[in-house]
Scaffold this motif. Structure first.
Motif, PDB file in Angstrom:
ATOM      1  N   HIS A   1       4.567  13.237   1.633  1.00 42.00           N
ATOM      2  CA  HIS A   1       6.001  13.309   1.523  1.00 42.00           C
ATOM      3  C   HIS A   1       6.604  12.067   2.163  1.00 42.00           C
ATOM      4  CE1 HIS A   1       9.970  14.632   3.008  1.00 42.00           C
ATOM      5  NE2 HIS A   1      10.020  15.154   1.813  1.00 42.00           N
ATOM      6  N   PHE A   2       7.509  11.401   1.478  1.00 45.41           N
ATOM      7  CA  PHE A   2       8.154  10.217   2.042  1.00 45.41           C
ATOM      8  C   PHE A   2       9.640  10.253   1.746  1.00 45.41           C
ATOM      9  CE2 PHE A   2       7.423   8.850  -2.255  1.00 45.41           C
ATOM     10  CZ  PHE A   2       8.499   8.047  -2.551  1.00 45.41           C
ATOM     11  N   LYS A   3      10.372   9.411   2.466  1.00 47.08           N
ATOM     12  CA  LYS A   3      11.813   9.339   2.314  1.00 47.08           C
ATOM     13  C   LYS A   3      12.243   7.891   2.455  1.00 47.08           C
ATOM     14  CE  LYS A   3      16.010  11.169   4.360  1.00 47.08           C
ATOM     15  NZ  LYS A   3      16.560  12.058   5.388  1.00 47.08           N
ATOM     16  N   LEU A   4      13.152   7.463   1.597  1.00 46.55           N
ATOM     17  CA  LEU A   4      13.731   6.128   1.732  1.00 46.55           C
ATOM     18  C   LEU A   4      14.881   6.207   2.728  1.00 46.55           C
ATOM     19  CD1 LEU A   4      13.822   4.952  -1.983  1.00 46.55           C
ATOM     20  CD2 LEU A   4      12.132   4.415  -0.237  1.00 46.55           C
ATOM     21  N   VAL A   5      14.909   5.274   3.658  1.00 43.88           N
ATOM     22  CA  VAL A   5      15.946   5.256   4.684  1.00 43.88           C
ATOM     23  C   VAL A   5      16.525   3.849   4.780  1.00 43.88           C
ATOM     24  CG1 VAL A   5      14.926   7.142   6.025  1.00 43.88           C
ATOM     25  CG2 VAL A   5      14.263   4.800   6.511  1.00 43.88           C
ATOM     26  N   GLY A   6      17.544   3.694   5.559  1.00 41.42           N
ATOM     27  CA  GLY A   6      18.115   2.366   5.784  1.00 41.42           C
ATOM     28  C   GLY A   6      19.165   2.010   4.746  1.00 41.42           C
ATOM     29  N   SER A   7      19.266   0.730   4.456  1.00 42.54           N
ATOM     30  CA  SER A   7      20.344   0.245   3.599  1.00 42.54           C
ATOM     31  C   SER A   7      20.140   0.530   2.111  1.00 42.54           C
ATOM     32  CB  SER A   7      20.528  -1.260   3.806  1.00 42.54           C
ATOM     33  OG  SER A   7      19.329  -1.941   3.499  1.00 42.54           O
ATOM     34  N   ALA A  18      15.736  -7.991  -0.831  1.00 47.70           N
ATOM     35  CA  ALA A  18      15.977  -6.655  -0.291  1.00 47.70           C
ATOM     36  C   ALA A  18      14.723  -6.126   0.401  1.00 47.70           C
ATOM     37  CB  ALA A  18      16.393  -5.718  -1.402  1.00 47.70           C
ATOM     38  N   ASN A  19      14.914  -5.505   1.528  1.00 51.02           N
ATOM     39  CA  ASN A  19      13.844  -4.783   2.218  1.00 51.02           C
ATOM     40  C   ASN A  19      14.136  -3.302   2.076  1.00 51.02           C
ATOM     41  OD1 ASN A  19      12.398  -7.005   3.304  1.00 51.02           O
ATOM     42  ND2 ASN A  19      14.052  -7.280   4.770  1.00 51.02           N
ATOM     43  N   ILE A  20      13.121  -2.551   1.743  1.00 55.80           N
ATOM     44  CA  ILE A  20      13.280  -1.110   1.594  1.00 55.80           C
ATOM     45  C   ILE A  20      12.475  -0.434   2.686  1.00 55.80           C
ATOM     46  CG2 ILE A  20      12.888   0.874   0.096  1.00 55.80           C
ATOM     47  CD1 ILE A  20      13.233  -1.020  -2.282  1.00 55.80           C
TER      48      ILE A  20
END
Length: 70
Positions: A1-7, A18-20
């Motif tokens: 399970h993962f989640k994208l966070v940040g900008s 872009a950095n993800i």
């Protein structure tokens, strides 16, 4: 399970470079209670991050730049 966070999920990324940021949880069946005491946790975490990175690099639409774990 993962989640994208940040900008990225906030749609405030600075293009063209872009950095993800991703947050993911190592499955509990991969870690035992003794891993912290015998210093295996760091090794298992590094292995898991490497496997996630390899899977992303070999995905149907791989990232444009090499992945870097930090």
């Amino acid at each position: 399970h993962f989640k994208l966070v940040g900008s990225y999920p906030l749609r405030t990324i600075a293009l063209p470079h872009a950095n993800i940021d991703m947050v993911f949880q190592i499955p509990s069946e991969c870690i035992s209670g003794k891993d912290v005491r015998n210093h295996r946790y760091a090794d298992k975490r590094a292995l898991y991050v490497g496997l996630v990175g390899a899977a992303l690099q070999h995905a149907p639409n791989p990232p444009m730049r090499p992945l870097r774990a930090s």
